[in-house]
Enzyme design. Structure first.
Site, PDB file in Angstrom:
ATOM      1  N   GLU A 107     -12.413  20.427  -6.253  1.00 58.18           N
ATOM      2  CA  GLU A 107     -12.066  20.243  -4.665  1.00 58.18           C
ATOM      3  C   GLU A 107     -10.521  19.839  -4.752  1.00 58.18           C
ATOM      4  OE1 GLU A 107     -16.395  18.845  -4.683  1.00 58.18           O
ATOM      5  OE2 GLU A 107     -14.646  18.833  -6.159  1.00 58.18           O
ATOM      6  N   CYS A 157     -13.212  12.802  -4.483  1.00 55.76           N
ATOM      7  CA  CYS A 157     -12.798  13.973  -3.808  1.00 55.76           C
ATOM      8  C   CYS A 157     -12.671  13.838  -2.437  1.00 55.76           C
ATOM      9  CB  CYS A 157     -13.635  15.046  -4.249  1.00 55.76           C
ATOM     10  SG  CYS A 157     -13.275  15.842  -5.889  1.00 55.76           S
TER      11      CYS A 157
END
Length: 155
Positions: A67, A102
């Site tokens: 990500e 993330c």
């Protein structure tokens, strides 16, 4: 940034393309230690899809998640606003979710863009970034703190 009524689920072809791209990105993962491959694909406000994969390192703290790779790549290409991100792994019994780091990284670029958590069979769950990290630390927290510090130093 997108709002709820602009969700990409309303354009199934675009959603399928985003999910397919995150699956393709997973195939490029560098995960010699954990063998846990992850791919991500982010849809920018301009309609471009930017991908990323996890990149591991023998010094585990230096590993980079898919990500963050996708977002950093998009930022480095001049994008700042996103409509959606899709994440994939090889987990078959559970939808893959971004880790806490993330989630914090994603929320830096907006609260209301969509996050599609996928399984290898193509099924997915849709969330908003803000739903994944409801108590995030953000720029306004820093600004508030700095203003308080400034007002205390003036007194």
């Amino acid at each position: 940034m997108s709002t709820m009524n602009e969700g990409i689920e309303k354009t199934p072809q675009l959603l399928q393309q985003l999910i397919q791209k995150c699956f393709e990105a997973k195939e490029k993962a560098y995960s010699p230690y954990s063998k846990f491959r992850v791919g991500a694909a982010v849809l920018t406000d301009s309609g471009e899809i930017v991908t990323g994969c996890n990149v591991e390192n023998a010094s585990y703290g230096l590993c980079v998640c898919a990500e963050r790779t996708a977002i950093c790549k998009a930022i480095s290409e001049g994008h700042r606003h996103f409509k959606a991100i899709a994440v994939s792994s090889d987990l078959k019994d559970k939808f893959i979710s971004p880790c806490g780091s993330c989630c914090q990284f994603l929320i830096e670029f907006g609260h209301d863009y969509e996050v599609f958590l996928t399984k290898p069979d193509g099924s997915y769950r849709r969330h908003l970034v803000k739903d994944l990290l409801p108590f995030s630390f953000e720029a306004h927290d820093l600004i508030e703190y700095q203003q308080k510090q400034l007002s205390h130093s003036v007194n």
